[in-house]
Each structure stands twice: as structure tokens, then as C-alpha cells.
Design an enzyme around this catalytic site. Sequence first.
Site, PDB file in Angstrom:
ATOM      1  N   LYS A 172      17.824 -18.400 -13.808  1.00 56.15           N
ATOM      2  CA  LYS A 172      17.094 -19.257 -13.773  1.00 56.15           C
ATOM      3  C   LYS A 172      15.698 -18.356 -13.674  1.00 56.15           C
ATOM      4  O   LYS A 172      15.816 -17.326 -12.839  1.00 56.15           O
ATOM      5  CB  LYS A 172      17.176 -19.573 -12.597  1.00 56.15           C
ATOM      6  CG  LYS A 172      16.340 -20.960 -12.544  1.00 56.15           C
ATOM      7  CD  LYS A 172      14.952 -21.125 -12.655  1.00 56.15           C
ATOM      8  CE  LYS A 172      14.372 -20.613 -11.383  1.00 56.15           C
ATOM      9  NZ  LYS A 172      12.780 -20.581 -11.232  1.00 56.15           N
ATOM     10  N   GLU A 246      16.796  -8.163  -4.480  1.00 66.57           N
ATOM     11  CA  GLU A 246      15.926  -7.534  -4.113  1.00 66.57           C
ATOM     12  C   GLU A 246      14.465  -7.645  -3.934  1.00 66.57           C
ATOM     13  O   GLU A 246      13.858  -9.251  -4.754  1.00 66.57           O
ATOM     14  CB  GLU A 246      16.484  -6.550  -6.489  1.00 66.57           C
ATOM     15  CG  GLU A 246      17.086  -6.062  -6.244  1.00 66.57           C
ATOM     16  CD  GLU A 246      17.055  -4.484  -5.727  1.00 66.57           C
ATOM     17  OE1 GLU A 246      16.503  -4.235  -4.971  1.00 66.57           O
ATOM     18  OE2 GLU A 246      18.439  -4.471  -5.830  1.00 66.57           O
ATOM     19  N   CYS A 280       7.935  -4.508  -7.687  1.00 66.12           N
ATOM     20  CA  CYS A 280       7.935  -3.941  -6.389  1.00 66.12           C
ATOM     21  C   CYS A 280       8.029  -2.911  -6.161  1.00 66.12           C
ATOM     22  O   CYS A 280       8.162  -1.812  -4.856  1.00 66.12           O
ATOM     23  CB  CYS A 280       9.708  -4.526  -6.124  1.00 66.12           C
ATOM     24  SG  CYS A 280      10.669  -4.262  -7.695  1.00 66.12           S
ATOM     25  N   GLU A 381       3.413  -6.789   1.669  1.00 69.22           N
ATOM     26  CA  GLU A 381       2.852  -6.211   0.356  1.00 69.22           C
ATOM     27  C   GLU A 381       2.349  -7.422  -0.605  1.00 69.22           C
ATOM     28  O   GLU A 381       2.128  -8.400  -0.169  1.00 69.22           O
ATOM     29  CB  GLU A 381       4.691  -6.355  -0.691  1.00 69.22           C
ATOM     30  CG  GLU A 381       4.412  -6.587  -1.470  1.00 69.22           C
ATOM     31  CD  GLU A 381       6.114  -6.680  -2.096  1.00 69.22           C
ATOM     32  OE1 GLU A 381       6.816  -8.268  -2.128  1.00 69.22           O
ATOM     33  OE2 GLU A 381       6.565  -5.826  -2.945  1.00 69.22           O
TER      34      GLU A 381
HETATM   35  C1  UN1 Z   1      10.051  -4.093 -10.028  1.00 66.09           C
HETATM   36  O1  UN1 Z   1       9.016  -3.743  -9.786  1.00 66.09           O
HETATM   37  O2  UN1 Z   1      10.837  -5.277  -9.959  1.00 66.09           O
HETATM   38  O3  UN1 Z   1      11.243   1.791 -11.409  1.00 66.09           O
HETATM   39  C2  UN1 Z   1      11.521  -3.346 -11.319  1.00 66.09           C
HETATM   40  C3  UN1 Z   1       9.635   0.533 -12.555  1.00 66.09           C
HETATM   41  C4  UN1 Z   1      10.591  -0.365 -13.975  1.00 66.09           C
HETATM   42  C5  UN1 Z   1      11.677  -1.415 -12.506  1.00 66.09           C
HETATM   43  C6  UN1 Z   1      10.784  -2.304 -11.393  1.00 66.09           C
HETATM   44  N1  UN1 Z   1      12.084   0.913 -14.168  1.00 66.09           N
HETATM   45  O4  UN1 Z   1       9.275  -0.001 -11.798  1.00 66.09           O
END
Ligand code: UN1
Length: 489
Positions: A172, A246, A280, A381
Amino acid sequence: MIHKHYIDGKWVESSRGETFESLNPATGEVLGVLSQAGPKEVEAAVEAAARAFPSWRRFPAPKRGEILFRVAGILAQRKEELATLMTREMGKVLKEARGDVQEGIDMTYYMAAEGRRQFGQVVPAELPDKFSMAIRDPIGVVAAITPWNFPLAIPTWKLMPALITGNTAVLKPAEDTPLMACKLVEIFEEAGLPPGVLNLVLGAGDVGAMLVDHPKVNLISFTGSNDVGREIAIKAASSGKRVALEMGGKNAILVMADANLDLALDGIVWSSFGTSGQRCTAASRIIVHRDAREELAEKLVERVRALRLGNGLLETTDVGPVINQAQLDRIHGYTEVGVKEGAELLTGGKRYTEGECAKGFFYMPTLFNRVKPGMRIAREEIFGPTTALIEVSSIEEAIEVNNATSYGLSSAIYTRDIRKAFQAIQDITTGIVYINAGTIGAEIQLPFGGTRGTGNGHREAGTAALETYTEWKTVYIDYSGRLQRAQID
Ligand code: UN1
């Protein structure tokens, strides 16, 4: 043409006939109309995955690997086309979109090769004429609920380890980037994945919630916001499902007085404003030693002001749009919060509407100075192109401030002192630590994930991902022909 769900090896429209649109965040152009799933489609997709599971789990893993190798090959062949669509659908600049596709290719090759590994454990038994080992077993039906910021890479992080270990799946994708997910599923189909092994349902959060609630979903793998992740965790706890989360980050770059400042500036600009801060792993705090703060702030403002906003398809663009109006409002809301809290706004802090950018969701790269660790802009965040300078007077204080958030994904330190580097490795409590590099750019062959509110103990990528998608089965084979009692005889 309406883009459809993929259920049991067929492309189908929703029985309710409802649709939604995918927009280009740089231009507002409608890129596609998609069928929106209802309970019927979710039911059919999960049932198809459940039906396909018994034969897929017995399908030899190296053969599963062959299909994944073909998927990787097609992804590599179509990299440019996929990257261009990604820039149009998600907004990130083309070179980053290529990186996103490359990360998907890397993960697919890596997990394809796991078809011939998936190492178990063979250890000596404590009794004679007895053999003991532990092998991996798949979990069942995996619901992969994925975000819009890495519209190809993150689905591969979940699907490849899930499928190579013999699980079946329902994907999804986020409603902002469904076209990328459709492409990925088309490629699986072209590579010869048997029907039902991977299913796709399109729609908003309610579709994800239906998957979470479905009794035949055994494992939920979710990347997204903390609010949604926590809700999923609560539901999964009461229904006894495995859940891998995550979620957010509030990542920091620590800059010591002895750092190579130009190198640190490169890392800060890349980590804070790359992908418009929508990772993230993005750096939204710069924790700087007081002896370096003034020079760093001065140079950083210059660098940030020089960033060129625009459509990510243009070679001249450094920073693309943010994903949608709601995110734009949220990011600006945080600028207002920062100003109200007494932080000094050095640059940015506004929507960007020059020329063609007026049609899209552009926000000016934003830099706050004199931020205190307790302020909301230093704790929450933002997920946009905003970062905050926080002054400290020692490495100990820097590490303490770094660790004192409710997230724990990625941290970086710039220093020329080997002792400080190792002190940081030892005392930083995030899942990822960088020395003399920014907070973004994790590679797929090592564990990816974070501590505290960032996750729930699982890691994606590398062999760590196999732990998420398998269950250990311990096997004892007694060939002595008599009763042997462990711990007694
Ligand atoms: C994300 O932002 O959810 O390390 C993943 C990084 C990328 C992955 C980010 N390889 O910034």
C-alpha cells in the site's frame, strides 16, 4: 486511463469506482488518475496473498532469487525513465531520484543474492547421535505500507527481504506517489512473479488501516509518521501481529571547533536541504561548538541563500518542491513556532513563488540561529527544508543535546580529532552515526533504523532485514534410536 490495483496477478479497478489523482508538486499538473481501494479490494488482495503463501514458501529460495535478479535488471535498464517519473511525481531533483532508483536496484540485487544464503545455524548437540540446527521460516502475509519520500527505494526495502524469504505481500504505497509503486509492480509482473505473491492496493490511510486490521495479515512493515506508527503498534499488539516501524527523526550534525568547516558546510547543506529536507535522515539540528558558531553561521547563510529552487527536472535546480499543500503549511507553521519561541531566523522562512514556482509547493531553505535544545523546532520533526543552529561548549554537551530527543535515527560529527570521533561513536545513542559526513546516505548492506521513537527495535536493510521477515525454526534430529534426555542423561 485509470491506474489499477494488482490483485492475484490481475490489474483490477475498485468495485466502488472511486478514484484519486497523483499531482506533480512542482507544477500542480495531474499525472494520473488512480482507482481507490475499498474493503473489497483489500479483502481480495489479502486473500490472494494468503492463498499464494503455501506454494511460494516452498518455491526454492534460489529460484525466488532469480526472479528478483530479473527485477533488478529491469529496474537498472529503466532507471532513467523511473527517475524522471519520480521527479515528476515526488518532486526530488533528478540526480536524487536516480539515487532513489539506484538504492532500489542495490537492495533488489542484495536480496536476490540472499536466495542462495539465508544462513541458518548448525551447532553441536549436547547428546551423542543427535544433530541440531536452526533454519529460517517466513511469517506469512506481509502488509508493506510505504511513504512518499522514497517512492521506489522504501518499497524495495520491505518487499525484497519479505519475498526472498518466502513471504507473500500486499503493498500500500502513499497516496502522493502511487504511480511509482504501479511501475515497480509492473516490473515484478514482467519478471515472472507468480500471481498472488505480490499484490498492490491504492488509496489513502484508510486502506492501510484495513490491512492492519485484517486477520490474515501476519506482519506489518510501516514507514511514516510517529502518530500513525504508534496507532499501528497498538493495534498490532492487541491482535498479536509482528510489526516493524520506521518513523521520524530529529537528526543532528555536531560541528566541533577543530572541524574542517568547509567540509562540514557541504555536509550540512546536503543533509538539511537535499530532498527539501524530506528524509527521515535529514539534519534538522546543527549542534555547533561556540568557538565555531559565528563563522559557521555566516558561511552557512551564504550557502543556503545560493540554493536555487525549481522544478527538479532542470539541471539548474538544487532544491525541489515539498510534497503537497498540507506539508507546506506544516513547514511554515514551524517557522512561526520558531520565531515565536525566540529563535533568530537567518534566512528563508517563506513560501517561494517566483516565476513557475508559483504553481508548485516550494518553501525557501530556512535557517534558524540561537536555537535552544528545549524549543519545539529543536525537538519536533519538521520534514522540510528547515534547520536550526544550537550552540554548545563541549563535545560532552554536544552529545548530550544530540541524544536528548524522542527520536534516534542518524547523527553526524565533524572533527579532526580521532578521540572525539570515537567518543561520539561510543556515546551517541542513535541507530546510525557518521564521522565527517552528513546524516543522510545510508547504504543498503548494513542495518538501517533508529532508537527511541524512531522505531520499535527492528532494522531494515542488510542481513538485519531477514530477522524482521523470518521466524527461527529450531530442529533437533536424534538418530541414536533410543530415548535421550537433554539436561538429564
Ligand atoms: C528515509 O528518509 O526514509 O540514508 C530513508 C538515507 C537514504 C534513505 C532515507 N539512504 O538518507
